[in-house]
Write an enzyme that holds these catalytic residues in place. Structure first.
Site, PDB file in Angstrom:
ATOM      1  N   SER A  84       0.808  -1.219   0.000  1.00 46.00           N
ATOM      2  CA  SER A  84       0.000   0.000   0.000  1.00 46.00           C
ATOM      3  C   SER A  84       0.845   1.275   0.000  1.00 46.00           C
ATOM      4  CB  SER A  84      -0.916  -0.009   1.227  1.00 46.00           C
ATOM      5  OG  SER A  84      -0.154  -0.280   2.383  1.00 46.00           O
ATOM      6  N   THR A 188      -1.653   2.868   4.791  1.00 45.75           N
ATOM      7  CA  THR A 188      -0.790   4.012   4.504  1.00 45.75           C
ATOM      8  C   THR A 188       0.263   4.123   5.590  1.00 45.75           C
ATOM      9  OG1 THR A 188      -2.381   5.371   3.316  1.00 45.75           O
ATOM     10  CG2 THR A 188      -0.857   6.545   4.726  1.00 45.75           C
ATOM     11  N   THR A 206       1.479   6.946   0.402  1.00 47.53           N
ATOM     12  CA  THR A 206       0.552   5.848   0.076  1.00 47.53           C
ATOM     13  C   THR A 206       0.495   5.581  -1.425  1.00 47.53           C
ATOM     14  OG1 THR A 206      -1.691   5.039   0.527  1.00 47.53           O
ATOM     15  CG2 THR A 206      -1.521   7.278  -0.266  1.00 47.53           C
ATOM     16  N   ARG A 216      -7.257   9.474  -9.023  1.00 48.92           N
ATOM     17  CA  ARG A 216      -7.779   9.647  -7.654  1.00 48.92           C
ATOM     18  C   ARG A 216      -6.614   9.961  -6.695  1.00 48.92           C
ATOM     19  NH1 ARG A 216      -6.990   6.958  -2.406  1.00 48.92           N
ATOM     20  NH2 ARG A 216      -8.830   7.460  -1.201  1.00 48.92           N
ATOM     21  N   VAL A 217      -6.813  10.954  -5.846  1.00 46.21           N
ATOM     22  CA  VAL A 217      -5.773  11.350  -4.896  1.00 46.21           C
ATOM     23  C   VAL A 217      -6.236  11.004  -3.476  1.00 46.21           C
ATOM     24  CG1 VAL A 217      -4.628  13.356  -3.859  1.00 46.21           C
ATOM     25  CG2 VAL A 217      -4.767  13.152  -6.347  1.00 46.21           C
ATOM     26  N   ASP A 219      -6.209  11.097   0.766  1.00 42.34           N
ATOM     27  CA  ASP A 219      -6.065  12.116   1.810  1.00 42.34           C
ATOM     28  C   ASP A 219      -4.599  12.246   2.242  1.00 42.34           C
ATOM     29  OD1 ASP A 219      -6.200   9.501   2.904  1.00 42.34           O
ATOM     30  OD2 ASP A 219      -6.594  10.330   4.892  1.00 42.34           O
ATOM     31  N   THR A 239      -4.943   7.407   8.501  1.00 47.74           N
ATOM     32  CA  THR A 239      -4.987   6.264   7.586  1.00 47.74           C
ATOM     33  C   THR A 239      -6.418   5.748   7.549  1.00 47.74           C
ATOM     34  OG1 THR A 239      -4.068   4.088   7.065  1.00 47.74           O
ATOM     35  CG2 THR A 239      -4.295   4.613   9.400  1.00 47.74           C
ATOM     36  N   GLY A 240      -6.776   5.163   6.421  1.00 49.93           N
ATOM     37  CA  GLY A 240      -8.145   4.692   6.273  1.00 49.93           C
ATOM     38  C   GLY A 240      -8.702   5.161   4.943  1.00 49.93           C
ATOM     39  N   GLY A 242      -9.592   7.462   2.576  1.00 55.32           N
ATOM     40  CA  GLY A 242      -9.362   8.884   2.379  1.00 55.32           C
ATOM     41  C   GLY A 242     -10.503   9.597   1.684  1.00 55.32           C
TER      42      GLY A 242
END
Ligand code: ASP
Length: 330
Positions: A84, A188, A206, A216-217, A219, A239-240, A242
């Protein structure tokens, strides 16, 4: 000089030299009180542990806190087994690895970010150079790639045999989920740090959600979301998912709470509670976890629910250890 006097002189001179060497050493120590073990590094996930270990090593070899966070994050970026982050990170829906990273220096209040970066395995180092070599804050896509090339980074294929095989398996599955309708797996590296001089840094890197839509970007590379650092209050990372978390500027929110006097732990928990207050569905739906540190080296970590538990690594007083973050809505 009589022999006795001479001996006394030599002894005195040796003692003076020894004293001044000691004094110099003490002065050097006073200039670096962090050598006493008060620097603290905190990172997300189990791959955060080699990252904090390396960060501490860089710091104690004379690197700055910013160097330490950057080089610490390079560890999972360079590890092909971490799926990741960086090299070996799982690709987008078209099989291309797209990386996002940001680093923020709490002293200069300065962020650098590299978004949607292709073919360069260390986006955090590119982000760092955005701070050091330009007056910009964020570079994205082709421009970020060209900047990295100019800075001497070597392009490479970021897919490993394993990540390519996983992507092909997903692609060839007629029932595969896509981001038009559903979310996939992710993780991440977020790494925050505080030295004993009230200086804080936040960094995050990440490859984002696997099989994401191209462009796609996460967070992770966005200032305020994946990173935020302010020497007056502290540093945070996230993390999670985004796509949910960037609607809340989680890291900024946490640092602002710390600036109002909350402990890092209380600030982390309150941030996730705020998400639920705003949208009750996030309580069970959001895969969200956050970490924080204040300039005194106190730390906090929390995850939203028990379907997304966060293990995090801490380096403090000469050693690293792993811990489980508090689940706010078990
Ligand atoms: N926040 C990252 C993203 O949205 C993934 C993660 O941290 O798990 O891509």
């Amino acid at each position: 000089m009589k022999s006795m006097d001479r001996r006394r002189f030599i002894t005195a001179a040796t003692a003076t030299a020894a004293a001044s060497t000691l004094e110099l050493e003490n002065l050097a120590k006073a200039a670096q009180p962090e050598q006493g073990g008060t620097v603290v590094f905190l990172a997300t996930w189990s791959f955060g542990r080699p990252a904090v270990d390396h960060a501490a090593q860089v710091f104690h070899s004379g690197g700055s806190l910013l160097d330490a966070v950057e080089k610490g994050i390079n560890v999972p970026e360079n590890d092909p087994k971490v799926e990741s982050v960086g090299y070996g990170g799982l690709p987008n829906a078209e099989g291309e690895v797209e990386l996002d990273a940001a680093i923020m220096d709490g002293t200069r209040h300065r962020v650098g970010a590299a978004l949607n970066l292709h073919r360069i395995k260390n986006p955090i180092s590119v982000a760092r150079l955005v701070i050091e070599k330009t007056t910009h804050s964020t570079l994205a896509g082709e421009g970020a790639y060209r900047f990295a090339r100019e800075m001497g980074f070597t392009p490479m294929n970021l897919l490993t045999a394993e990540s390519r095989a996983k992507w092909l398996k997903w692609k060839n599955d007629p029932h595969h989920k896509t981001f038009w309708i559903d979310q996939q797996h992710h993780d991440t590296i977020g790494l925050v740090a505080a030295d004993s001089n009230g200086h804080v840094v936040s960094g995050c890197s990440t490859s984002g959600l696997e099989w994401k839509l191209p462009g796609r970007v996460a967070d992770s590379g966005l200032v305020g979301s994946g990173v935020y650092a302010d020497d007056n209050a502290g540093a945070a990372s996230a993390t999670g998912n985004g796509d949910i978390m960037q609607n809340y500027c989680t890291s900024f929110y946490i640092v602002m709470l710390m600036s109002m006097g909350r402990s890092p732990q209380a600030a982390c928990e309150e941030c996730l509670q705020h998400m639920v207050r705003t949208d009750a569905s996030t309580k069970t739906r959001a895969e969200a976890a956050v970490i924080a540190i204040n300039p005194q080296g106190e730390i906090g970590a929390a995850s939203m629910n028990s379907s997304f538990t966060l293990d995090y690594a801490v380096w403090r007083n000469g050693a690293s250890s792993m811990h489980r973050a508090k689940v706010v809505y078990p």
